[in-house]
Design an enzyme around this catalytic site. Structure first.
Site: not given
Ligand code: UD1
Length: 421
Positions: A22-23, A116, A121, A304, A396
């Protein structure tokens, strides 16, 4: 609204086929916006999140045909650079259209994803990344308005190694003028797979799968056909299902090289594993050993899988600690697992678990995707019947999970509980 009715206590056995990731699929689908034309994407999982991104792509003007596991994407007339609130609110990954739209059209209007169930996030790193590439970014009325005459390569250090921000910045930088270096980039296999897709389209990217990704912008890209990697989280969830039920499973069509930390922890926890190419064989010894895990960015233990591991440890022969350093609030499954009789207590970003011989069936509620998976796993070993409500969360991210589990011997039914919400 659908619920699962699960009668626990059956050891699973047989072979399960793993679906596409999915990701990886989500950003690869949005990356098709970077060059007009027709793409054929293979091994795309039939999931609600994938249908949501397909819907969003149609809003932008793409034609999508999605049969079995092949998605044909035609972006010839995709030119409406907007992601509306109604879609983004249902799936945070919709933010993945920001980079491609900005790179291709010089503008994008994308609804801000909300919070969420497990923490705020933020998307600040996505926005800072676009600004570093020369975009003007404004927040107005709940929307991100970004524009840039021409994106320009830059050095971008990510304070946190974010999967989403790395993917989005990569997609914007491939068509920027000059060189972009993303430092502290995500090394997750899904980002590597996205990068490989972009390279096939004609992008110049070095350092995929390392902390430093270098992108030399090119003038244009072209459509390609591409196969998405297997879903390592689905595979790991089924491995836990094998162990927690004291069964014996063949997990087929997976990529064991993407799962080293989880496989090592499963062995520590008492699983007997045998790996041959894309098949992992797991056999339980009848004992689940208490095994601590701490989530980390890849190649560490994935956040995850944190909820599913907590379910496994709930029936281990002793106490363990599960810590989440990526999402310190991702524990909505804890009170629900307790309803099934688990002895789990949350303190800060960790759960302390005293393993028990038995869990007992109960009505519980899904609160998010992976939390739901942990409830299904716990219900599979609980004595008696469990009703798991709101399984739209699990739809999902897990393709036909109840059918796959039934094939392995589980007693699980999907039933409409007659509730509207
Ligand atoms: C992706 C995955 C999700 C997984 C996560 C961590 C997808 C669609 N989802 O989510 O399943 O749980 O990686 O492996 O691929 N952060 C910030 N600022 C930002 C973005 C992120 O501070 O702009 C922080 C988040 O709060 C979190 C960390 O970075 O603590 C990791 O998040 P991130 O790797 O961005 O997760 P997603 O890409 O949303």
């Amino acid at each position: 609204m659908d619920k699962f009715v699960i009668e626990g206590g059956i050891s699973l056995s047989g072979t399960v086929e793993i679906s596409g990731s999915k990701n990886a699929a989500l950003p690869i689908i949005t990356a098709c916006l970077l060059a007009p034309g027709e793409y054929r994407l293979y091994n795309i999982p039939q999931l609600k999140d994938v249908r949501t991104i397909a819907h969003l792509m149609r809003v932008i003007g793409a034609k999508i045909d999605f049969q079995d596991h092949t998605m044909r994407v035609d972006t010839t007339h995709a030119d409406f650079p907007e992601a509306p609130y109604e879609l983004v609110k249902t799936m945070r990954a919709s933010i993945y259209v920001l980079g491609p739209l900005l790179a291709r059209f010089g503008k994008a209007r994308v609804s801000l994803p909300g919070g969420c169930a497990w923490g705020p996030r933020p998307v600040d790193l996505h926005l800072k990344g676009m600004e570093k590439l020369g975009a003007e970014v404004e927040l107005e009325g709940g929307y991100i308005n970004a524009k840039a005459k021409k994106l320009k390569g830059n050095y971008i250090y990510l304070d946190v190694s974010s999967v989403g921000a790395t993917g989005n910045i990569m997609m914007a930088a491939v068509l920027a003028e000059g060189t972009t270096v993303i430092e502290n980039a995500a090394e997750e296999p899904e980002i590597v797979n996205l990068g490989e897709f972009l390279i096939q389209m004609g992008a110049q990217i070095q350092g995929l799968g390392t902390k430093t990704v270098t992108i030399n912008g090119v003038k244009e890209l072209h459509p390609v056909d591409f196969t998405v990697i297997p879903d390592r989280i689905e595979a790991a969830t089924f491995l836990v299902a094998g162990l927690i039920t004291g069964g014996e499973l063949m997990i087929s069509g997976c990529e064991p090289r993407h799962m080293k930390e989880v496989l090592s922890k499963l062995t520590d926890a008492g699983g007997q594993l045998k790996i041959e190419n894309d098949v992992i064989h797991i056999r339980s010894t009848g004992h689940i050993r208490p095994t601590d895990v701490t989530t980390q960015v890849y190649p560490g233990f994935p956040t995850d899988m944190q909820a599913q591991w907590t379910a496994l440890m709930a029936v281990a022969e002793g106490g363990s600690v599960v810590t989440d350093t990526i999402y310190p609030d991702r524990f909505t499954h804890v009170p629900e697992l307790r309803r099934l009789g688990a002895d789990v207590e949350r303190k800060g970003n960790a759960v302390f678990i005293r393993g028990k011989k038995r869990l007992k069936g109960a009505p519980v509620m899904s609160t998010d995707l992976r939390a739901s998976a942990s409830l299904v796993l716990a219900a599979l070993v609980a004595e008696g019947v469990s009703d798991i409500h709101r399984v739209y969360h699990i739809d999902r991210g897990y393709e036909r999970i109840e059918e796959k589990l039934r094939k392995l011997g589980a007693r699980i039914e999907r039933v409409d509980d007659g509730k509207l919400y």
